[in-house]
Design a protein around this motif. Structure first.
Motif, PDB file in Angstrom:
ATOM      1  N   THR A 216      40.181  37.663  30.656  1.00  0.00           N
ATOM      2  CA  THR A 216      41.451  38.164  31.188  1.00  0.00           C
ATOM      3  C   THR A 216      41.628  37.742  32.647  1.00  0.00           C
ATOM      4  OG1 THR A 216      41.328  40.082  29.722  1.00  0.00           O
ATOM      5  CG2 THR A 216      42.814  40.241  31.606  1.00  0.00           C
ATOM      6  N   LYS A 219      42.367  33.978  32.947  1.00  0.00           N
ATOM      7  CA  LYS A 219      43.748  33.682  32.561  1.00  0.00           C
ATOM      8  C   LYS A 219      44.704  33.997  33.711  1.00  0.00           C
ATOM      9  CE  LYS A 219      43.477  34.226  27.521  1.00  0.00           C
ATOM     10  NZ  LYS A 219      43.911  35.021  26.350  1.00  0.00           N
ATOM     11  N   GLU A 220      44.483  35.145  34.347  1.00  0.00           N
ATOM     12  CA  GLU A 220      45.324  35.505  35.492  1.00  0.00           C
ATOM     13  C   GLU A 220      45.115  34.514  36.625  1.00  0.00           C
ATOM     14  OE1 GLU A 220      46.126  39.354  38.441  1.00  0.00           O
ATOM     15  OE2 GLU A 220      44.707  39.503  36.783  1.00  0.00           O
ATOM     16  N   LYS A 223      47.084  31.407  35.956  1.00  0.00           N
ATOM     17  CA  LYS A 223      48.515  31.652  36.163  1.00  0.00           C
ATOM     18  C   LYS A 223      48.867  31.565  37.651  1.00  0.00           C
ATOM     19  CE  LYS A 223      52.119  35.150  35.458  1.00  0.00           C
ATOM     20  NZ  LYS A 223      52.414  36.519  34.940  1.00  0.00           N
ATOM     21  N   VAL A 265      41.603  37.409  42.696  1.00  0.00           N
ATOM     22  CA  VAL A 265      41.360  37.330  41.254  1.00  0.00           C
ATOM     23  C   VAL A 265      40.158  36.452  40.951  1.00  0.00           C
ATOM     24  CG1 VAL A 265      42.320  36.583  39.043  1.00  0.00           C
ATOM     25  CG2 VAL A 265      43.763  37.786  40.679  1.00  0.00           C
TER      26      VAL A 265
END
Length: 609
Positions: A216, A219-220, A223, A265
Motif C-alpha cells: 500500500t 503504491k502511494e 502515485k 511515504v
C-alpha cells in the motif's frame, strides 16, 4: 540482498554456490498483477519457438546446480564423522572441492546460456512488437499516448527480459533446491525436519504481514512520484512561461510540498520493508539454535551422529533461505506477465486492411478524384464528415479552408486511406481507393504536413526519405525547387549535415522547406499540403508559397490553409463547416457570393493590413 544478510548473520552456507538473487530487490514493491496468467504464459511459451532447446539446457543446468548444493552438506557431514572417528578425511575434502568447482562451472554455464537465450527471445519479442506497430492503422495511434506505447516497447519488454534472464533461472534453482533439501532432510531425520519447518512457517507469515503494509505504501509512493515527475516536466517545458508570470516561488513551494510528501511515504515504506530481513534473520537464527539444541540432545542420547548435526544445520540454512526471495521473484514474475499482456494487446490489434486478392495496381495515376456521398466518424455515432460530394479533375489545385474542427484534416486522412470512409466512396481514376494496392496508392501521394517530420540523419537522407538509389543531383534539384538549397549550403557540412532532435537547430520555415523538397523528390502526381505555412513568418511564407506554386503545377493538389492569401490562385476553393461543404468555387467567385469565405478573407486582410 537476502543471501548476503543471511550468510552474515547465520554463518557459512553449505555451498559457496548457494542460490542468491542477482540484484537488489525491493520488498513489498507494488505488483502489477496479470489478468490471465495462464493464457499469457501460454502465449509467451509460443514466442519461445526456436529457443526451447536452450531452455531445456537451462532446466538441466538448474537441476545440476541444485544437486551440488544438496550434496555438499552430506559430504561435510561425512567429513565431520570421519574426523570424529579419527579417520583421514583428505579424499572427502578433495571430493568437496571438486563439487564446489563443478558447481562454479555449472552456474557459469547457466548464466552464459541464460544471457544468450534470454536476449534472443527478447530480440524476437521486440522485433515482433515493432513490426506489428508498423502495420497498425493511424486510428490506433490517435487513441493512445505515444509515451505509453513507447513504455510497452521498452519497459514492458525489459521486464520480460529481466524475468527470463534473471528471475527465471533463480526460481528454477530455488525450486529444485527446496524440494531436494526437504526430501533429504525428511529422509535423514523427521524430527529435525519438523523443527526446521516451524521457522519456515513463521517466515512466510512475517513476509505476508509486512508485504501487505508495504504494498500500500509503495503504491502511494509511486502515485506521488508521478505527480512529482509531472510537475518537474511542466516546470522545465514551461519555464519561460513560469518566469514570465513570476511563478518561480509558487512552483518551488509546490515542488517542496510534493517532495516532502514523497519523502514521508518513502521513509515509511522503506522502514516497513526494512523490518523483513532483520526479523527473518532472527527467526532463522532461532530456528538454527532450536535445531542445534534438539540435535545436540538427540546426539547425546546416541540417536544421531555429529556429522548429521553438521549436515542438518547446513540443510536448515539452505531450506529457509530462499522463501522470502521466491515471494519477491514471484512478484517480479507477475509484473513481467502483466507487461506481456500489454504487449499482446498491441499484437492482437487489427492491422491496416490487407489488399484485396484482386487488388489493382496503380502504375501511372492521373489524379482524377471523386467523393460520392462520403460520410465518416471516428466514432460510429459521431459523424465528422457528412455526405461529401466533390469531383476533382486531374491537375486541379484545390484549397480546403474552414474553421478549426470543420473536417479539413479528416478529409485528407480519408483521401490517403489513413482511415476508410464510413459511408459512400472515394474514387481515384475511376476506381474506389479500396480497390488499389495500398503501397501503390500511398506512392501516388506526396505529403507536406504542418508538423514537420525530420530524422536524425543527414539532410540529403531526410530529403530522399522513402526513395532509394537517388542521385545527389536529383536531391539538390529538389532542394532548389523548394527554395531550400541556399540555407542547406550554409550548414556546417552542407547536405551531409546530420540533423539532431528533429532539426531543432533549423527554423520552423527551414524545416518546412526540407519537407517540401522531400515532396518534390517523390514526384507524386497528387500533392497534399496541410497547413504548410501556418507557423512561419511572412518572408518564409513567401518562399514556401513560391515552392508550392512550383511543385503543384500540373499535379492534383490539395492545400489546407488558414492564411487565405496563400490559396487565392487555387482552381477550386472548398469551404467546410461542421463536416459539410458549405461553399465552393474560385476566389473571385466566392468573393462575389459574399458569404462565409468572403467574410473570412476580409477579416484576415484587415488584420494583416
Amino acid at each position: 540482498m537476502a543471501m548476503s544478510h543471511l550468510s552474515q548473520t547465520n554463518g557459512p552456507a553449505g555451498s559457496p554456490g548457494a542460490p542468491a538473487p542477482s540484484g537488489p530487490m525491493r520488498r513489498g514493491a507494488p505488483v502489477v498483477k496479470p489478468k490471465d496468467m495462464k493464457g499469457t504464459l501460454r502465449r509467451l511459451w509460443e514466442l519461445t519457438k526456436g529457443h526451447r532447446k536452450g531452455l531445456t539446457w537451462m532446466l538441466l543446468l538448474s537441476a545440476l546446480a541444485s544437486v551440488s548444493a544438496m550434496l555438499s552438506p552430506l559430504i561435510i557431514g561425512n567429513a565431520v564423522n570421519a574426523i570424529d572417528a579419527g579417520n583421514p578425511a583428505v579424499w572427502i575434502l578433495l571430493l568437496l572441492l571438486a563439487l564446489y568447482l563443478t558447481d562454479w562451472l555449472v552456474r557459469f554455464l547457466q548464466q552464459f546460456f541464460m544471457a544468450s537465450i534470454g536476449q534472443h527471445i527478447i530480440l524476437h519479442i521486440r522485433k515482433t512488437l515493432f513490426s506489428s506497430m508498423e502495420k497498425l492503422p493511424l486510428a490506433f495511434f490517435d487513441k493512445r499516448q505515444h509515451g505509453e506505447l513507447m513504455s510497452r516497447l521498452t519497459n514492458d519488454v525489459d521486464n520480460i527480459s529481466t524475468t527470463i534472464s534473471d528471475s527465471l533461472s533463480q526460481l528454477m534453482i530455488y525450486g529444485f533446491t527446496i524440494l531436494g533439501v526437504f526430501f533429504i532432510m525428511l529422509y535423514e531425520n523427521v524430527i529435525l525436519t519438523g523443527v526446521a519447518l516451524i521457522s519456515v512457517f513463521l517466515v512466510l507469515i512475517l513476509t505476508k504481514t509486512i508485504t501487505r503494509h508495504t504494498r500500500t505504501l509503495f503504491k502511494e509512493q509511486q502515485k506521488i512520484l508521478g505527480q512529482l515527475n509531472g510537475q518537474v516536466e511542466e516546470s522545465i517545458s514551461g519555464l519561460s512561461m513560469v518566469k514570465a508570470y513570476c511563478r518561480e516561488s509558487m512552483m518551488i513551494e509546490e515542488f517542496e510540498e510534493n517532495n516532502e510528501n514523497f519523502r514521508a511515504v518513502a521513509t515509511r515504506a522503506l522502514i516497513w520493508s526494512g523490518y523483513l530481513m532483520p526479523i527473518t534473520n532472527v527467526i532463522n537464527n532461532l530456528g538454527y539454535v532450536a535445531i542445534a539444541v534438539v540435535s545436540g540432545v538427540m546426539a547425546a542420547q546416541g540417536m544421531i551422529s555429529v556429522g548429521l548435526i553438521s549436515s542438518f544445520l547446513l540443510y536448515s540454512k539452505q531450506f529457509t533461505r530462499p522463501f522470502v526471495d521466491i515471494a519477491n521473484i514471484y512478484n517480479n514474475f507477475q509484473t513481467a506477465v502483466a507487461g506481456a499482456e500489454r504487449i499482446f494487446e498491441v499484437l492482437d490489434e487489427q492491422p491496416e486492411p490487407a489488399d484485396k486478392p484482386d487488388a489493382l495496381p496503380l502504375p501511372h495515376p492521373r489524379g482524377h478524384i471523386r467523393f460520392s456521398h462520403v460520410s465518416f466518424g471516428y466514432e460510429p455515432d459521431q459523424l465528422v464528415l457528412k455526405d461529401i460530394n466533390l469531383e476533382i479533375p486531374a491537375g486541379t489545385k484545390v484549397a480546403i479552408v474552414g474553421h478549426t474542427g470543420s473536417g479539413k484534416t479528416t478529409f485528407i486522412n480519408l483521401l490517403t486511406r489513413f482511415y476508410d470512409v464510413t459511408d459512400g466512396s472515394i474514387e481515384l481514376d475511376g476506381h474506389d481507393l479500396r480497390d488499389y494496392k495500398m503501397a501503390d496508392l500511398r506512392n501516388a501521394f506526396g505529403v507536406v504536413l504542418q508538423d514537420t517530420a525530420l530524422f536524425d540523419i543527414p539532410i540529403r537522407d531526410n530529403i530522399s526519405y522513402g526513395k532509394t538509389n537517388v542521385s545527389m543531383d536529383a536531391i539538390v534539384k529538389a532542394a532548389m525547387t523548394a527554395d531550400a538549397d541556399s540555407f542547406i549550403q550554409r550548414q556546417p557540412n552542407g547536405y551531409q549535415t546530420v540533423l539532431t532532435k528533429g532539426g531543432s537547430t533549423l527554423s520552423q520555415g527551414e524545416r518546412q522547406l526540407l519537407t517540401i523538397a522531400r515532396a518534390v523528390l517523390t514526384d507524386a502526381p497528387i500533392l497534399i499540403l496541410d497547413e504548410a505555412t501556418s507557423s512561419v513568418d511572412t518572408m518564409t511564407e513567401q518562399k514556401i508559397r513560391r515552392a508550392m506554386l512550383s511543385i503543384t503545377k500540373g499535379r492534383t493538389s490539395f492545400i489546407i490553409a488558414h492564411r487565405l492569401s496563400t490559396i487565392r490562385d487555387s482552381d477550386l476553393i472548398v469551404l467546410m463547416e461542421n463536416g459539410a461543404i458549405k461553399e465552393r468555387g474560385t476566389h473571385d467567385e466566392l468573393m462575389r457570393q459574399n458569404g462565409t469565405y468572403a467574410q473570412m478573407y476580409r477579416t484576415q486582410m484587415g488584420m494583416e493590413s
